[in-house]
Design a protein around this motif. Structure first.
Motif: not given
Length: 241
Positions: A60-63, A174-178, A209-213
């Motif tokens: 799972f990831a959400v942008r 920004k993306v937050l995902g597994d 969860v990790v935060e990335s771009n």
């Protein structure tokens, strides 16, 4: 792995975290449990159906394409003995793209089919928050959720892209995902793994969860979707009569 992206947009969205009844806050982005709830409704699963647990295994990831604005609704509740005020937080005019991946490619195809032919009403967090029309989905083969979100162009509303990204070809989102999607990044825990949707005994577990771009393309420039003065907002419902 096969991945499906789902554009989540609506007048109001709300993704509650742990809070007492009279104060219901919202996260700034969709939780995995909320999306699992929407998928379960599409399949027609009851709240206590054991099949729901299968969806916890999905990557799972959400942008965050369009953050939206926070709205707080105040309601007065009257009882036989007293009255009190409740607070409900919502996100207005937000747009998110959720990406769900699995090695079970048939499951992804089944999810795509169910979302377009749902058994129960779909909602964005709370049951009163309906999607803005038919959900827009896209299936990617041999792709994990993070890579799919890199490949998919910005899905913010055209008026929003015109106001914020005019003259640009791409934007960083920004993306937050597994946590396993970005192994080297520092992770944190969120409580949105589904243990039970049963209203008498609702339970959620933790996941990392990790935060990335990611950098994605801007779409409003494509196909002359806007004129020189901005997005075309002309609306004439009488033309359909």
């Amino acid at each position: 792995m096969k991945t499906i992206t789902i554009r989540l947009a609506g007048l109001l969205q709300s993704y509650g975290n742990e809070a007492p009844f009279n104060i219901r806050t919202t996260s700034n982005y969709p939780s995995k449990s909320a999306v699992i709830g929407m998928i379960s409704a599409a399949f027609g699963y009851q709240r206590d159906c054991s099949k729901i647990q299968i969806f916890n295994r999905l990557e799972f990831a959400v942008r965050i394409d369009q953050p939206g604005k926070l709205l707080t609704d105040f309601q007065t509740v009257h009882t036989a003995k007293s009255s009190y005020t409740t607070h409900r937080d919502y996100l207005q005019d937000a747009v998110f793209v959720v990406a769900i991946g699995s090695d079970d490619e048939q499951l992804i195809d089944d999810i795509d089919e169910a979302l377009h032919h749902p058994k129960y009403q779909l909602f964005l967090g709370r049951r009163a928050n309906v999607p803005a029309g038919i959900l827009k989905t896209k299936v990617f083969k041999n792709t994990n959720p993070l890579t799919a979100l890199k490949q998919l162009s910005c899905q913010a509303d055209e008026w929003y892209q015109y106001q914020h990204y005019q003259g640009r070809d791409s934007i960083q989102l920004k993306v937050l995902g597994d946590a396993n999607l970005v192994p080297d990044a520092e992770s944190f825990l969120v409580k949105d793994t589904v243990k039970s949707f049963d209203q008498s005994h609702r339970q959620h577990g933790f996941r990392a969860v990790v935060e990335s771009n990611v950098i994605t393309k801007i779409i409003w420039r494509d196909g002359n979707r806007m004129n020189d003065s901005g997005p075309d907002t002309h609306h004439n419902p009488m033309r359909f009569l």
